[in-house]
Design a protein around this motif. Structure first.
Motif, PDB file in Angstrom:
ATOM      1  N   SER A   2       0.989  -1.141   0.087  1.00  0.00           N
ATOM      2  CA  SER A   2      -0.076   0.181   0.070  1.00  0.00           C
ATOM      3  C   SER A   2       0.637   1.223  -0.070  1.00  0.00           C
ATOM      4  O   SER A   2       1.772   1.472   0.461  1.00  0.00           O
ATOM      5  N   THR A   3       0.335   2.367  -0.653  1.00  0.00           N
ATOM      6  CA  THR A   3       1.044   3.417  -0.639  1.00  0.00           C
ATOM      7  C   THR A   3       0.870   4.516   0.421  1.00  0.00           C
ATOM      8  O   THR A   3      -0.489   4.386   0.902  1.00  0.00           O
ATOM      9  N   LEU A   4       1.862   5.239   0.725  1.00  0.00           N
ATOM     10  CA  LEU A   4       1.335   6.197   1.723  1.00  0.00           C
ATOM     11  C   LEU A   4       0.293   7.343   1.320  1.00  0.00           C
ATOM     12  O   LEU A   4      -0.255   7.571   2.239  1.00  0.00           O
ATOM     13  N   ALA A   5       0.354   7.555  -0.108  1.00  0.00           N
ATOM     14  CA  ALA A   5      -0.680   8.464  -0.571  1.00  0.00           C
ATOM     15  C   ALA A   5      -1.929   7.806  -0.116  1.00  0.00           C
ATOM     16  O   ALA A   5      -3.068   8.605   0.038  1.00  0.00           O
ATOM     17  N   ASP A   6      -2.116   6.658  -0.348  1.00  0.00           N
ATOM     18  CA  ASP A   6      -3.517   5.769   0.009  1.00  0.00           C
ATOM     19  C   ASP A   6      -3.828   5.952   1.538  1.00  0.00           C
ATOM     20  O   ASP A   6      -4.903   6.171   1.795  1.00  0.00           O
ATOM     21  N   TRP A 162       7.585   2.584   4.639  1.00  0.00           N
ATOM     22  CA  TRP A 162       7.618   3.732   3.683  1.00  0.00           C
ATOM     23  C   TRP A 162       8.742   4.455   3.824  1.00  0.00           C
ATOM     24  O   TRP A 162       9.150   5.361   3.061  1.00  0.00           O
ATOM     25  N   GLY A 179       3.599  12.521  -0.649  1.00  0.00           N
ATOM     26  CA  GLY A 179       2.231  11.757  -0.410  1.00  0.00           C
ATOM     27  C   GLY A 179       1.057  12.304  -0.432  1.00  0.00           C
ATOM     28  O   GLY A 179      -0.119  11.615  -0.775  1.00  0.00           O
ATOM     29  N   PHE A 217      -3.044  -0.870   5.589  1.00  0.00           N
ATOM     30  CA  PHE A 217      -1.892  -0.539   4.828  1.00  0.00           C
ATOM     31  C   PHE A 217      -0.739  -1.209   5.385  1.00  0.00           C
ATOM     32  O   PHE A 217       0.566  -0.657   4.923  1.00  0.00           O
TER      33      PHE A 217
END
Ligand code: SF4
Length: 228
Positions: A2-6, A162, A179, A217
């Protein structure tokens, strides 16, 4: 992974907004900066203290810079009796910095000619204002994309894979700002949410991931070990 942006998008906006917020955001940049510093110092009713300074004729940098610290402290204590002397000293140094570098006009700080990085560096150079506080001023008072990285946020970033454990403050800062795609609203809301998550779930001793808002996440295999 999972991305930090999500994750930032998922947690921003999940907490109630600060009831004092709109009355502070309606003020000019100098009083907004004072509000950030008073909040950080734990002053309970920031709006009342801003009004107090205004009534005493201390709502502009030149007047405040020209007031002895002890007089400023006594004035602050008429509405915030427990405020520490160092807070008055820091407010005065901020005012002096504005007088010296911006001709006492805090409005100049929101001029696009001032890069966000120059604001971060300039405010962070004032004694009593560390890097995270400078970023808080830039984000909350000047409306620029910055993020005050504290230890709790750093822990979360590392445990989710991350951020590398060896990363420095600026790397963590840049990661979060990127992010959030430079969005002020996401950054401000994520700051509150991450602080609460760190306090309630992502403690120093061990993470309590079950039920944590960031549990979806986590990287495969769970939180990265950082406490060994
Ligand atoms: S407690 Fe677990 S899920 Fe929550 S932020 Fe920390 S590592 Fe992530």
């Amino acid at each position: 992974m999972s991305t930090l942006a999500d994750a930032l998008n998922a947690i921003s906006g999940t907490l109630p907004t600060d009831p004092d917020g709109s009355s502070i955001q309606d003020r000019g940049p100098f009083l907004r900066m004072i509000a950030v510093l008073l909040k950080e110092a734990g002053v309970p009713d920031v709006s009342e203290t801003l009004d107090n300074l205004g009534e005493a004729g201390l709502a502009d940098p030149a007047s405040l810079a020209g007031t002895p610290t002890i007089d400023l402290l006594n004035q602050l204590r008429t509405s915030a009796p427990r405020v520490a002397p160092r807070v008055a000293a820091t407010l005065r140094r901020l005012a002096e910095w504005l007088v010296e570098f911006e001709a006492g006009q805090a409005d100049r700080l929101i001029d696009p000619d001032h890069s966000t990085q120059s604001l971060r560096d300039g405010l962070g150079s004032i004694k009593g204002i560390g890097r995270a506080t400078a970023d808080s001023l830039v984000l909350h008072a000047l409306g620029r994309p910055a993020f005050p990285v504290d230890r709790g946020t750093y822990r979360i970033l590392v445990r989710h894979g991350w951020l590398d454990l060896t990363a420095d403050y600026d790397e963590a800062h840049d990661l979060i700002v990127h992010g959030a795609s430079d969005r002020i609203d996401v950054l401000a809301e994520a700051e509150l949410a991450l602080a609460q998550i760190a306090r309630r779930h992502c403690r120093v001793q061990a993470p309590a991931c079950s039920g944590c808002p960031l549990e979806p996440f986590l990287p495969e295999g769970g939180a990265v070990e950082i406490d060994a």
